[in-house]
Design an enzyme around this catalytic site. Structure first.
Site, PDB file in Angstrom:
ATOM      1  CG  ASN A  16      -2.207  -0.895   0.775  1.00 40.00           C
ATOM      2  OD1 ASN A  16      -2.917  -0.472   0.067  1.00 40.00           O
ATOM      3  ND2 ASN A  16      -2.375  -2.027   1.504  1.00 40.00           N
ATOM      4  CG  ASN A 110      -6.354   1.603   9.112  1.00 35.81           C
ATOM      5  OD1 ASN A 110      -5.338   1.136   8.789  1.00 35.81           O
ATOM      6  ND2 ASN A 110      -7.453   0.634   9.588  1.00 35.81           N
ATOM      7  CG  HIS A 112     -10.403  -3.024   7.688  1.00 38.84           C
ATOM      8  ND1 HIS A 112      -9.436  -3.800   8.725  1.00 38.84           N
ATOM      9  CD2 HIS A 112     -11.448  -3.968   7.590  1.00 38.84           C
ATOM     10  CE1 HIS A 112     -10.032  -4.793   9.300  1.00 38.84           C
ATOM     11  NE2 HIS A 112     -11.220  -5.073   8.372  1.00 38.84           N
ATOM     12  CD  GLU A 180      -3.558  -8.128  -8.115  1.00 42.05           C
ATOM     13  OE1 GLU A 180      -2.402  -8.656  -8.311  1.00 42.05           O
ATOM     14  OE2 GLU A 180      -4.447  -8.747  -8.855  1.00 42.05           O
TER      15      GLU A 180
HETATM   16  C1  GAR Z   1      -3.251  -4.738   3.745  1.00 42.70           C
HETATM   17  O1  GAR Z   1      -4.047  -5.636   3.040  1.00 42.70           O
HETATM   18  C2  GAR Z   1      -4.017  -3.895   4.428  1.00 42.70           C
HETATM   19  O2  GAR Z   1      -5.300  -3.458   4.123  1.00 42.70           O
HETATM   20  C3  GAR Z   1      -4.059  -4.716   6.050  1.00 42.70           C
HETATM   21  O3  GAR Z   1      -2.854  -5.246   5.921  1.00 42.70           O
HETATM   22  C4  GAR Z   1      -1.997  -5.424   4.765  1.00 42.70           C
HETATM   23  C5  GAR Z   1      -0.825  -4.836   4.625  1.00 42.70           C
HETATM   24  O4  GAR Z   1      -0.139  -5.152   3.503  1.00 42.70           O
HETATM   25  N1  GAR Z   1      -4.303  -3.779   7.217  1.00 42.70           N
HETATM   26  C6  GAR Z   1      -5.061  -4.249   8.177  1.00 42.70           C
HETATM   27  O5  GAR Z   1      -5.353  -5.429   8.292  1.00 42.70           O
HETATM   28  C7  GAR Z   1      -5.061  -3.240   9.353  1.00 42.70           C
HETATM   29  N2  GAR Z   1      -6.260  -3.478  10.233  1.00 42.70           N
HETATM   30  P1  GAR Z   1       0.861  -4.165   2.796  1.00 42.70           P
HETATM   31  O6  GAR Z   1       2.083  -4.003   3.945  1.00 42.70           O
HETATM   32  O7  GAR Z   1       1.486  -4.818   1.629  1.00 42.70           O
HETATM   33  O8  GAR Z   1       0.283  -2.733   2.502  1.00 42.70           O
END
Ligand code: GAR
Length: 201
Positions: A16, A110, A112, A180
């Site tokens: 992200n 954030n 989610h 994606e």
């Molecule tokens: C993502 O899917 C994000 O939405 C989730 O963790 C992943 C991080 O991926 N976040 C949560 O679950 C927060 N409650 P990334 O490090 O590749 O962005």
């Protein structure tokens, strides 16, 4: 034109964060500038991504502090020193208390990986969210970008995008599709939207 100074808080792979850096490069984000990356995990790959874009990064570990408040104060100090306007939690796997969130009303967002109010709140993070969605047998899931307040995943919703669940999905396959088709699209859009509001004030 003045830009909102953005800090991105991460814990892991940082896809992200990458979506945000790419969106800044391609002009999807024009009202803000990613100025700081903070990780609460040593060696998180997200730190490499920051380095590749010449964005200063810091690691702040909870175990180095006597309390949650001290840990949060260490992060607050970095944010203040860098005059940060907007904080983006992008896969940041630590819950911030009211001590932190109350300082930054409508200044923390954030992402989610589900359609809030489904599969959210304490204990729902990362792959666990997709495991729960598959267990429940939902046919549609997605992602949500929301403001952060003292209630985990409880702040005002900014953007949501639905994603289909397909037969035979594993949590990993579903996670990738949600990233994606939803997260990497709506997170930059929300960051631009909130940055624009901040700079116009
Ligand atoms: C993502 O899917 C994000 O939405 C989730 O963790 C992943 C991080 O991926 N976040 C949560 O679950 C927060 N409650 P990334 O490090 O590749 O962005």
């Amino acid at each position: 034109m003045k830009k909102a100074k953005i800090a991105v808080l991460v814990s892991g792979g940082g896809t992200n964060l990458q979506a945000l850096l790419d969106a800044q490069k391609s002009g999807i984000i024009t009202s803000g500038e990613i100025s700081l990356v903070i990780s609460n995990k040593a060696g998180a790959y997200a730190l490499e991504r920051a380095k590749n874009f010449n964005v200063p990064s810091y690691t702040v570990l909870k175990k180095d502090y006597a309390s949650q408040t001290d840990f949060e104060d260490a992060i607050i100090n970095l944010l203040e020193e860098n005059q940060i306007d907007l904080i983006v939690l992008a896969g940041f796997m630590s819950i911030l208390s009211e001590h932190f969130t109350s300082r930054y009303d409508k200044r923390i967002i954030n992402v989610h990986p589900a359609l809030i109010p489904s599969f959210c709140g304490e204990g729902f993070y990362g792959l666990k969210v997709h495991e729960a969605a598959l267990q429940k047998g939902v046919k549609v899931t997605g992602a949500t970008v929301h403001f952060v307040n003292e209630i985990p995943d409880g702040g005002e919703i900014l953007l949501q995008k639905a994603v289909e669940v397909q037969d035979g999905d594993t949590p990993e396959v579903l996670q990738k599709r949600v990233m994606e088709q939803a997260e990497w699209i709506i997170l930059p859009q929300a960051v631009e939207k909130v940055s624009k509001t901040i700079v116009s004030k």
